[in-house]
Design an enzyme around this catalytic site. Structure first.
Site, PDB file in Angstrom:
ATOM      1  N   ILE A  62       0.884  -1.241   0.158  1.00  0.00           N
ATOM      2  CA  ILE A  62      -0.056  -0.012  -0.055  1.00  0.00           C
ATOM      3  C   ILE A  62       0.908   1.401   0.033  1.00  0.00           C
ATOM      4  O   ILE A  62       1.844   1.381   0.751  1.00  0.00           O
ATOM      5  CB  ILE A  62      -0.924   0.030   1.213  1.00  0.00           C
ATOM      6  CG1 ILE A  62      -1.921   1.132   1.166  1.00  0.00           C
ATOM      7  CG2 ILE A  62      -0.174  -0.239   2.537  1.00  0.00           C
ATOM      8  CD1 ILE A  62      -2.940   1.271   2.444  1.00  0.00           C
ATOM      9  N   SER A  63       0.749   2.260  -0.864  1.00  0.00           N
ATOM     10  CA  SER A  63       1.562   3.251  -1.046  1.00  0.00           C
ATOM     11  C   SER A  63       1.406   4.262   0.070  1.00  0.00           C
ATOM     12  O   SER A  63       0.548   4.190   0.967  1.00  0.00           O
ATOM     13  CB  SER A  63       1.113   4.093  -2.207  1.00  0.00           C
ATOM     14  OG  SER A  63       1.468   3.538  -3.493  1.00  0.00           O
TER      15      SER A  63
END
Length: 212
Positions: A62-63
């Protein structure tokens, strides 16, 4: 929701705004609204509001919130826009985009079936009924739902796939990390006459795009 962690989100957004990572007030509001901790695995939830990427399994991440915000600012969708996302991952970025297009829709393509199923369940449980997720090869886009007002990729191809560019209408923009080793965040704007304008927005590091 028993534990919505609103204060942590507010503090995270204040840090992003103070550091100048995100400038658009609509984007800041979207980041305040989405419960990032609901999208990360149980073992990582204590770090959900740290501004860094987190593993979500299957070799994906997840960024970091600031990167989601930067890409949302560059996309800058109108509230009724139809947006194509390549790389659903856990669904967090799609949720942020959904907050920006409350009258529109996000169509998201995920290569890994397990991640697609999990993201779909999370998004549905949180009430994001303006996001559709399907399993597929992002290089092909989602032609059945085209055209789109804009698109973005959460994984890095050597170049933006032709199908994704073609499925975005003139006047739209594609935002993507691009590169095999050294990656750059790129925007490609489609002009009404069919020409494109490409801009670079600094170095980034994303997982490599699967499929193709």
């Amino acid at each position: 929701m028993a534990d919505d962690r609103t204060d942590e989100r507010r503090q995270l957004v204040e840090r992003l705004e103070r550091r100048g990572h995100v400038e658009n007030e609509r984007t800041l509001d979207a980041l305040r609204a989405v419960p990032r901790h609901e999208f990360v695995p149980e073992g990582s939830r204590r770090s959900a509001y740290a501004d860094r990427p987190l593993s979500i399994g299957r070799g994906q991440t997840i960024s970091a919130p600031h990167m989601v915000g930067v890409m949302a600012d560059l996309l800058d969708p109108d509230p009724a826009d139809r947006v194509l996302e390549i790389g659903t991952g856990c669904g967090y970025h799609a949720a942020v985009t959904a907050e920006l297009v409350p009258e529109g829709h996000v169509y998201s393509v995920e290569y890994e079936p397990e991640l697609a199923d999990r993201a779909r369940e999370t998004l549905e449980s949180l009430g994001y009924d303006n996001v559709s997720v399907r399993t597929g090869d992002g290089h092909e886009g989602w032609p059945e739902r085209a055209p789109y007002d804009g698109a973005y990729l959460t994984c890095a191809p050597p170049e933006i796939p032709a199908a994704v560019r073609e499925q975005v209408e003139p006047g739209g923009v594609v935002v993507a990390p691009v590169g095999r080793g050294r990656q750059r965040l790129v925007t490609v704007e489609k002009n009404p006459d069919g020409t494109v304008e490409r801009s670079e927005h600094g170095g980034v590091r994303f997982v490599t795009m699967s499929g193709g």
